[in-house]
Scaffold this motif. Structure first.
Motif, mmCIF file in Angstrom:
data_model
loop_
_atom_site.group_PDB
_atom_site.id
_atom_site.type_symbol
_atom_site.label_atom_id
_atom_site.label_comp_id
_atom_site.label_asym_id
_atom_site.label_seq_id
_atom_site.Cartn_x
_atom_site.Cartn_y
_atom_site.Cartn_z
ATOM 1 N N PHE A 64 0.763 -1.342 0.025
ATOM 2 C CA PHE A 64 0.030 0.106 -0.177
ATOM 3 C C PHE A 64 0.819 1.341 0.147
ATOM 4 C CE2 PHE A 64 -2.010 -3.469 1.856
ATOM 5 C CZ PHE A 64 -3.227 -3.545 1.194
ATOM 6 N N ALA A 72 0.626 1.644 6.055
ATOM 7 C CA ALA A 72 0.873 0.650 4.926
ATOM 8 C C ALA A 72 1.406 -0.753 5.735
ATOM 9 C CB ALA A 72 1.730 1.267 4.051
ATOM 10 N N SER A 76 -0.272 -4.275 4.942
ATOM 11 C CA SER A 76 0.447 -5.292 4.377
ATOM 12 C C SER A 76 0.693 -6.483 5.087
ATOM 13 C CB SER A 76 1.846 -4.748 3.828
ATOM 14 O OG SER A 76 2.569 -5.547 3.124
ATOM 15 N N SER A 165 -8.990 -2.551 3.019
ATOM 16 C CA SER A 165 -8.324 -1.801 1.883
ATOM 17 C C SER A 165 -9.043 -0.574 1.404
ATOM 18 C CB SER A 165 -7.910 -2.934 0.849
ATOM 19 O OG SER A 165 -7.167 -3.930 1.321
ATOM 20 N N VAL A 169 -7.412 3.101 1.881
ATOM 21 C CA VAL A 169 -6.657 3.432 0.302
ATOM 22 C C VAL A 169 -7.715 4.490 -0.233
ATOM 23 C CG1 VAL A 169 -6.059 2.617 -1.904
ATOM 24 C CG2 VAL A 169 -5.244 1.389 0.303
#
Length: 177
Positions: A64, A72, A76, A165, A169
């Protein structure tokens, strides 16, 4: 993979377990293939009805890049946990990602529920994204507080990873993206 010499067989009451060691042709490290078959079924490729598992398990990690590094990294790691079947750990980390994102955006509140609501009020997330964050929060709370008497399925964990996510994101930018 190059097969190492020898194999290990274990016949239990209702299962045949065959384990073989291999050396990776690329890195030279050892790997093990465990083939688990119901009793009376051949280990032949054509008759295979059981399952095979490689150890150590190969993990997949999603990266990410458009979020702060600490968020991130945790996101991850959650995808890595999911990829090796550590679904409870994936859920716990997914909840932590939602919380870290709320803190990063300056959301205030006595608990994560209130901080997620504050993100919605401030326009950082749309209602749908806020609801997804609450789903992740609820799932992660179950992991954090030991409320997991039922097994966590791959499907449940996959949904939590995808919701997480989407939250950090695509949905954590002012303006309700």
């Amino acid at each position: 993979m190059t097969e190492a010499t020898g194999e290990f067989k274990l016949d239990t009451y209702d299962l045949n377990i065959l384990e073989r060691a291999f050396t990776c042709d690329n890195c030279g490290r050892m790997n093990m293939l465990s083939s688990i078959q119901p009793k009376g079924v051949s280990h032949s490729v054509h008759a295979f009805r059981g399952r095979e598992e490689w150890y150590p398990r190969s993990g997949e990690r999603r990266e990410f890049i458009d979020v702060p590094g600490h968020i991130a990294d945790a996101a991850s790691e959650a995808t890595l946990c999911f990829s090796v079947g550590a679904y409870r750990a994936a859920g716990s980390l997914a909840r932590a990602v939602v919380e870290a994102t709320a803190k990063d955006k300056g959301a205030v509140g006595r608990d994560l529920y209130q901080r997620i609501e504050a993100l919605g009020t401030a326009g950082y997330v749309r209602t749908h994204t806020k609801d997804q964050a609450h789903e992740v929060r609820h799932f992660g709370n179950g992991m954090a507080h030991g409320d997991f008497t039922d097994p966590v399925t791959s499907e449940e964990a996959a949904e939590v990873i995808e919701l997480t996510s989407a939250f950090h994101v695509g949905g954590s930018t002012r303006g309700g993206r």
